[in-house]
Design a protein around this motif. Structure first.
Motif, PDB file in Angstrom:
ATOM      1  N   ILE A 295       0.842  -1.208   0.000  1.00  0.00           N
ATOM      2  CA  ILE A 295       0.000   0.000   0.000  1.00  0.00           C
ATOM      3  C   ILE A 295       0.871   1.249   0.000  1.00  0.00           C
ATOM      4  CG2 ILE A 295      -1.619   1.361   1.389  1.00  0.00           C
ATOM      5  CD1 ILE A 295      -2.915  -1.333   2.219  1.00  0.00           C
ATOM      6  N   ARG A 296       1.951   1.224   0.801  1.00  0.00           N
ATOM      7  CA  ARG A 296       2.858   2.385   0.849  1.00  0.00           C
ATOM      8  C   ARG A 296       3.484   2.649  -0.516  1.00  0.00           C
ATOM      9  NH1 ARG A 296       2.092   4.801   5.949  1.00  0.00           N
ATOM     10  NH2 ARG A 296       1.779   3.120   7.450  1.00  0.00           N
ATOM     11  N   LEU A 297       3.700   1.572  -1.254  1.00  0.00           N
ATOM     12  CA  LEU A 297       4.269   1.708  -2.601  1.00  0.00           C
ATOM     13  C   LEU A 297       3.191   1.942  -3.667  1.00  0.00           C
ATOM     14  CD1 LEU A 297       6.868  -1.213  -2.424  1.00  0.00           C
ATOM     15  CD2 LEU A 297       7.391   1.237  -2.430  1.00  0.00           C
TER      16      LEU A 297
ATOM     17  N   LYS B 231      -2.965  -3.648  -6.230  1.00  0.00           N
ATOM     18  CA  LYS B 231      -3.354  -4.998  -6.647  1.00  0.00           C
ATOM     19  C   LYS B 231      -2.570  -6.054  -5.875  1.00  0.00           C
ATOM     20  CE  LYS B 231      -4.832  -3.792 -11.329  1.00  0.00           C
ATOM     21  NZ  LYS B 231      -4.582  -3.959 -12.781  1.00  0.00           N
ATOM     22  N   ASP B 232      -1.261  -5.816  -5.713  1.00  0.00           N
ATOM     23  CA  ASP B 232      -0.437  -6.750  -4.927  1.00  0.00           C
ATOM     24  C   ASP B 232      -0.890  -6.769  -3.468  1.00  0.00           C
ATOM     25  OD1 ASP B 232       1.245  -7.526  -7.064  1.00  0.00           O
ATOM     26  OD2 ASP B 232       2.456  -5.721  -6.817  1.00  0.00           O
ATOM     27  N   ALA B 233      -1.228  -5.596  -2.951  1.00  0.00           N
ATOM     28  CA  ALA B 233      -1.689  -5.512  -1.559  1.00  0.00           C
ATOM     29  C   ALA B 233      -2.965  -6.320  -1.368  1.00  0.00           C
ATOM     30  CB  ALA B 233      -1.919  -4.053  -1.175  1.00  0.00           C
ATOM     31  N   ILE B 234      -3.897  -6.204  -2.304  1.00  0.00           N
ATOM     32  CA  ILE B 234      -5.158  -6.957  -2.215  1.00  0.00           C
ATOM     33  C   ILE B 234      -4.874  -8.452  -2.169  1.00  0.00           C
ATOM     34  CG2 ILE B 234      -7.239  -7.602  -3.495  1.00  0.00           C
ATOM     35  CD1 ILE B 234      -7.273  -4.642  -4.513  1.00  0.00           C
ATOM     36  N   GLU B 235      -3.966  -8.900  -3.006  1.00  0.00           N
ATOM     37  CA  GLU B 235      -3.660 -10.336  -3.087  1.00  0.00           C
ATOM     38  C   GLU B 235      -3.158 -10.879  -1.753  1.00  0.00           C
ATOM     39  OE1 GLU B 235      -0.701 -13.363  -5.561  1.00  0.00           O
ATOM     40  OE2 GLU B 235      -1.043 -11.327  -6.299  1.00  0.00           O
ATOM     41  N   VAL B 236      -2.211 -10.167  -1.125  1.00  0.00           N
ATOM     42  CA  VAL B 236      -1.654 -10.698   0.129  1.00  0.00           C
ATOM     43  C   VAL B 236      -2.626 -10.495   1.293  1.00  0.00           C
ATOM     44  CG1 VAL B 236       0.745 -10.474  -0.590  1.00  0.00           C
ATOM     45  CG2 VAL B 236      -0.322  -8.580   0.622  1.00  0.00           C
TER      46      VAL B 236
ATOM     47  N   GLU C 217     -11.147  -3.601   5.730  1.00  0.00           N
ATOM     48  CA  GLU C 217     -11.030  -2.151   5.519  1.00  0.00           C
ATOM     49  C   GLU C 217      -9.831  -1.826   4.631  1.00  0.00           C
ATOM     50  OE1 GLU C 217     -10.530   1.998   8.076  1.00  0.00           O
ATOM     51  OE2 GLU C 217     -10.814   0.099   9.120  1.00  0.00           O
ATOM     52  N   ALA C 218      -8.713  -2.508   4.880  1.00  0.00           N
ATOM     53  CA  ALA C 218      -7.512  -2.270   4.070  1.00  0.00           C
ATOM     54  C   ALA C 218      -7.733  -2.694   2.616  1.00  0.00           C
ATOM     55  CB  ALA C 218      -6.327  -3.023   4.664  1.00  0.00           C
ATOM     56  N   ILE C 219      -8.411  -3.820   2.423  1.00  0.00           N
ATOM     57  CA  ILE C 219      -8.718  -4.262   1.056  1.00  0.00           C
ATOM     58  C   ILE C 219      -9.645  -3.251   0.388  1.00  0.00           C
ATOM     59  CG2 ILE C 219      -9.843  -6.053  -0.324  1.00  0.00           C
ATOM     60  CD1 ILE C 219      -8.931  -8.087   1.831  1.00  0.00           C
ATOM     61  N   GLY C 220     -10.636  -2.766   1.139  1.00  0.00           N
ATOM     62  CA  GLY C 220     -11.530  -1.744   0.613  1.00  0.00           C
ATOM     63  C   GLY C 220     -10.780  -0.489   0.204  1.00  0.00           C
ATOM     64  N   HIS C 221      -9.826  -0.105   1.036  1.00  0.00           N
ATOM     65  CA  HIS C 221      -8.997   1.074   0.728  1.00  0.00           C
ATOM     66  C   HIS C 221      -8.262   0.895  -0.601  1.00  0.00           C
ATOM     67  CE1 HIS C 221      -6.090   4.331   1.343  1.00  0.00           C
ATOM     68  NE2 HIS C 221      -5.149   3.456   1.043  1.00  0.00           N
ATOM     69  N   CYS C 222      -7.730  -0.307  -0.822  1.00  0.00           N
ATOM     70  CA  CYS C 222      -6.999  -0.576  -2.068  1.00  0.00           C
ATOM     71  C   CYS C 222      -7.921  -0.463  -3.286  1.00  0.00           C
ATOM     72  CB  CYS C 222      -6.357  -1.962  -2.015  1.00  0.00           C
ATOM     73  SG  CYS C 222      -5.036  -2.113  -0.801  1.00  0.00           S
ATOM     74  N   TYR C 223      -9.103  -1.081  -3.203  1.00  0.00           N
ATOM     75  CA  TYR C 223     -10.060  -0.977  -4.306  1.00  0.00           C
ATOM     76  C   TYR C 223     -10.485   0.477  -4.527  1.00  0.00           C
ATOM     77  CZ  TYR C 223     -10.707  -6.004  -5.012  1.00  0.00           C
ATOM     78  OH  TYR C 223     -10.517  -7.331  -5.337  1.00  0.00           O
TER      79      TYR C 223
ATOM     80  N   PHE D 248     -15.091   1.339  -6.997  1.00  0.00           N
ATOM     81  CA  PHE D 248     -15.857   1.758  -5.829  1.00  0.00           C
ATOM     82  C   PHE D 248     -16.822   0.697  -5.329  1.00  0.00           C
ATOM     83  CE2 PHE D 248     -14.905   5.786  -8.203  1.00  0.00           C
ATOM     84  CZ  PHE D 248     -13.861   6.158  -7.375  1.00  0.00           C
ATOM     85  N   ALA D 249     -17.393  -0.088  -6.218  1.00  0.00           N
ATOM     86  CA  ALA D 249     -18.310  -1.152  -5.788  1.00  0.00           C
ATOM     87  C   ALA D 249     -17.569  -2.202  -4.960  1.00  0.00           C
ATOM     88  CB  ALA D 249     -18.982  -1.799  -7.002  1.00  0.00           C
ATOM     89  N   SER D 250     -16.373  -2.579  -5.414  1.00  0.00           N
ATOM     90  CA  SER D 250     -15.563  -3.552  -4.657  1.00  0.00           C
ATOM     91  C   SER D 250     -15.111  -2.960  -3.332  1.00  0.00           C
ATOM     92  CB  SER D 250     -14.361  -3.986  -5.492  1.00  0.00           C
ATOM     93  OG  SER D 250     -14.773  -4.687  -6.640  1.00  0.00           O
ATOM     94  N   ALA D 251     -14.780  -1.684  -3.348  1.00  0.00           N
ATOM     95  CA  ALA D 251     -14.390  -1.015  -2.102  1.00  0.00           C
ATOM     96  C   ALA D 251     -15.540  -1.064  -1.105  1.00  0.00           C
ATOM     97  CB  ALA D 251     -13.985   0.428  -2.388  1.00  0.00           C
ATOM     98  N   ARG D 252     -16.743  -0.726  -1.592  1.00  0.00           N
ATOM     99  CA  ARG D 252     -17.925  -0.755  -0.716  1.00  0.00           C
ATOM    100  C   ARG D 252     -18.171  -2.153  -0.155  1.00  0.00           C
ATOM    101  NH1 ARG D 252     -20.221   2.856  -4.263  1.00  0.00           N
ATOM    102  NH2 ARG D 252     -21.182   1.243  -5.558  1.00  0.00           N
ATOM    103  N   PHE D 253     -18.029  -3.155  -0.996  1.00  0.00           N
ATOM    104  CA  PHE D 253     -18.253  -4.533  -0.582  1.00  0.00           C
ATOM    105  C   PHE D 253     -17.374  -4.888   0.618  1.00  0.00           C
ATOM    106  CE2 PHE D 253     -17.102  -9.085  -1.022  1.00  0.00           C
ATOM    107  CZ  PHE D 253     -18.365  -9.644  -0.854  1.00  0.00           C
ATOM    108  N   ASN D 254     -16.124  -4.495   0.566  1.00  0.00           N
ATOM    109  CA  ASN D 254     -15.197  -4.807   1.663  1.00  0.00           C
ATOM    110  C   ASN D 254     -15.406  -3.901   2.870  1.00  0.00           C
ATOM    111  OD1 ASN D 254     -13.059  -6.990   0.902  1.00  0.00           O
ATOM    112  ND2 ASN D 254     -13.431  -5.832  -0.970  1.00  0.00           N
ATOM    113  N   TYR D 255     -15.715  -2.627   2.640  1.00  0.00           N
ATOM    114  CA  TYR D 255     -16.035  -1.754   3.770  1.00  0.00           C
ATOM    115  C   TYR D 255     -17.257  -2.276   4.524  1.00  0.00           C
ATOM    116  CZ  TYR D 255     -12.895   1.903   1.901  1.00  0.00           C
ATOM    117  OH  TYR D 255     -11.800   2.629   1.461  1.00  0.00           O
TER     118      TYR D 255
END
Length: 474
Positions: free
Chosen positions: A251-253, A257-262, A278-284, A290-297
C-alpha cells in the motif's frame, strides 16, 4: 521463581497433612523429611493458601534451619502476600546458605520493584549477570529487560534482548519481543544487522526474516521489507502477520493490486477481521473500483458495527460516483455514532449542497468551522455555500470572522473579495483581492472559480495585470 510443579498424589498429600498436624500438635513422635515439607508447601502454594504454606515453611525451618531452599520458599510466599521487607530478610538468610541460587536474585528483583526501587533491582541483576551462565543468564536478561521497561529505560530493554539473541539466536520469546522494541525505539539499523547475522546461521527462522522485514519497513525501505516477508511466508505459509505487513508495504508503494492479493491471503488463514477488509476496501478505492471497495467496507462494518469511519468510507465511494442520496444515508449513520467529526459534517454538507439544500449545507459546514475554527477548508465550504445561496451579508460576516480565526489566511481574502463583489461593494472587494494577491498569488484561481465572469470586470483585470507587471519587474 522457577516453576516448581506440584509433586504428589492425593493419598500422599492427605497422609503428609496428617503427619504434619500430628507434628504440630505434638501428639506423637513424628518426623518429616525436608522433601516432605517441600511437597506440602508446593501443594498449598498451588491452592493459593499462602498463609498455610508460610506456616509450614516456618515449621520446616525449625527442623532445617540451614536450608537455603526453604528460605527461598519462604521469601517467595512473603512476596505473594506482599510482605516485601520480610521477603528481603529471608533472602539474606538464603544467600548465606545458598548464594548461587538464581531464585534469590529473581525474588529480590520482584521485591525491589514492588517497593518502587527499580534501579536497585537493575543493579542487582547486572551483578548477577557476571555470576550466571547458560539458561540462568538468559532468565536474568529477561528479568532485567522487564526491570528496564518498568522504569522506562527502553533502549536498555532493546540491549537486553540483543544480548539474549547473541547467546541464543533462535530464542522465540526474544525474537517476538525485539520486533516490538525495534519499532518503539526506532533502532532499525541495529535490528537489521542483528537479524542478518541470525539469518546467516538460521536461514529458516521465519521470525528472523519477519523482524528483518519489519526493520526495513521502519526505515521506509518497502521493497526490501517485502523481500524479507516473502522469505518468511515461504518458510511458513500460514504466517499471517507477515502477509499483513507485506500488504501494508505494498500500500505504501501504491501497489494496490499486490496488496489486495496478500491481504486476501490473511483472510484465508485467520478469522475475518474488520481491519483487513477495511484495508482491502482502501486498495479498491484507490484503484477506482468503488463497488468492490464498498463490498469490503461493508464486510468490515458488519464485524465492527460501531465504527463510524467505515460508514464514512462507504459514503465516500458513493460521493465519487456522484450518488449523493446514497452517500447521505451512510453519512447519517456515521453522524449518529459520532456527530461532531469535522470530516463527516464536511462530506454531508457537500452532499446536501449538490442537492441544492442550502440551509442544511450551511448547518453542516457551520459544524465543521465550530470544530476546527483555524482550518481554512471548513471556512471555504461555508463561505462558498453562502455565496452560492446568495446570502451575501451572512457570507461577509463569516469572512470577517474567518480572517480573525485563521489569522488572515490568503484564501479567505479571495473568498471575501468574491462575496463583496457579489454584494456590490466593489471598492472593499478590490482591497481584499489585492491583499490576497500580496500573500499568495497562486490562490487567485479560487477567487475566479467562484465567478468566472468576474474577469469581465475591468477593475479586476487591471489589478491582476498591474500585479503581474510589478512581479515581473521584481
Amino acid at each position: 521463581m522457577h516453576d516448581r510443579p506440584f509433586r504428589g498424589n492425593t493419598d500422599e498429600i492427605d497422609d503428609l497433612i496428617r503427619q504434619y498436624e500430628d507434628l504440630r500438635a505434638g501428639r506423637k513422635s513424628s518426623f518429616l523429611e525436608e522433601e516432605s515439607f517441600e511437597i506440602l508447601i508446593e501443594y498449598f502454594n498451588e491452592k493459593n493458601s499462602f498463609h498455610k504454606a508460610l506456616e509450614i515453611t516456618e515449621t520446616a525451618l525449625d527442623y532445617f534451619p540451614y536450608s537455603g531452599d526453604l528460605f527461598v520458599r519462604k521469601a517467595d510466599l512473603l512476596v505473594a502476600i506482599h510482605n516485601y521487607t520480610a521477603a528481603l530478610e529471608a533472602l539474606k538468610q538464603a544467600e548465606f546458605y545458598d548464594h548461587d541460587n538464581i531464585d534469590i536474585y529473581i525474588l529480590k528483583t520482584d521485591a525491589y520493584l514492588a517497593l518502587d526501587l527499580p534501579q536497585k533491582a537493575a543493579s542487582l541483576l547486572e551483578e548477577a549477570l557476571l555470576i550466571f551462565e547458560g539458561d540462568d543468564r538468559l532468565d536474568l536478561l529477561f528479568e532485567l529487560a522487564d526491570v528496564y521497561d518498568d522504569y522506562e529505560d527502553f533502549d536498555k530493554v532493546f540491549d537486553c534482548l540483543v544480548l539474549i539473541l547473541k547467546q541464543e539466536p533462535a530464542n522465540e520469546e526474544a525474537l517476538y519481543k525485539i520486533c516490538f522494541w525495534t519499532d518503539f525505539t526506532g533502532r532499525n539499523e541495529e535490528s537489521i544487522k542483528l537479524h542478518q547475522e541470525i539469518i546467516e546461521d538460521h536461514p529458516y527462522s521465519e521470525l528472523a526474516w519477519f523482524n528483518l522485514g519489519s526493520a526495513y519497513q521502519g526505515l521506509k525501505l518497502y521493497e526490501k521489507a517485502i523481500d524479507a516477508y516473502q522469505y518468511a511466508v515461504a518458510i511458513n505459509d500460514k504466517f499471517d502477520y507477515a502477509y499483513r505487513n507485506m500488504g501494508d508495504a505494498y500500500i505504501r508503494l501504491r501497489r494496490y493490486k499486490d496488496a489486495i492479493e496478500v491481504l486476501e491471503k490473511v483472510g484465508e488463514i485467520t478469522r475475518p477481521e474488520d481491519v483487513i477488509f477495511e484495508a482491502i476496501g482502501h486498495c479498491y478505492h484507490k484503484l477506482g473500483k468503488f463497488a468492490s471497495a464498498r463490498f469490503n467496507y461493508r464486510k468490515a462494518s458488519h464485524i465492527n458495527t460501531g465504527d463510524s469511519k467505515l460508514q464514512y468510507k462507504i459514503a465516500l465511494t458513493y460521493i465519487n460516483e456522484k450518488k449523493w442520496d446514497k452517500a447521505i444515508v451512510h453519512l447519517e449513520n456515521a453522524l449518529r455514532i459520532h456527530k461532531n467529526v469535522p470530516e463527516y459534517n464536511l462530506a454531508m454538507g457537500q452532499c446536501v449542497l449538490q442537492l441544492e439544500n442550502y440551509k442544511d449545507a450551511v448547518h453542516y459546514f457551520s459544524m465543521v468551522v465550530r470544530s476546527r475554527p483555524k482550518n481554512v477548508r471548513g471556512w471555504k465550504a461555508l463561505i462558498t455555500c453562502l455565496y452560492q445561496s446568495e446570502y451575501f451579508e451572512e457570507a461577509i460576516q463569516q469572512c470577517i470572522t474567518a480572517l480573525k480565526l485563521t489569522e488572515g489566511k490568503p484564501l479567505i481574502h479571495y473568498l471575501y473579495s468574491a462575496v463583496l463583489f457579489a454584494a456590490g461593494k466593489q471598492k472593499e472587494a478590490l482591497m481584499q483581492l489585492e491583499a490576497g494577491l500580496k500573500k499568495s498569488p497562486a490562490l487567485v484561481k479560487s477567487f475566479v472559480d467562484l465567478n468566472p465572469s468576474i474577469l469581465q470586470n475591468s477593475f479586476v483585470v487591471d489589478l491582476l495585470a498591474r500585479y503581474r507587471k510589478s512581479k515581473r519587474k521584481k
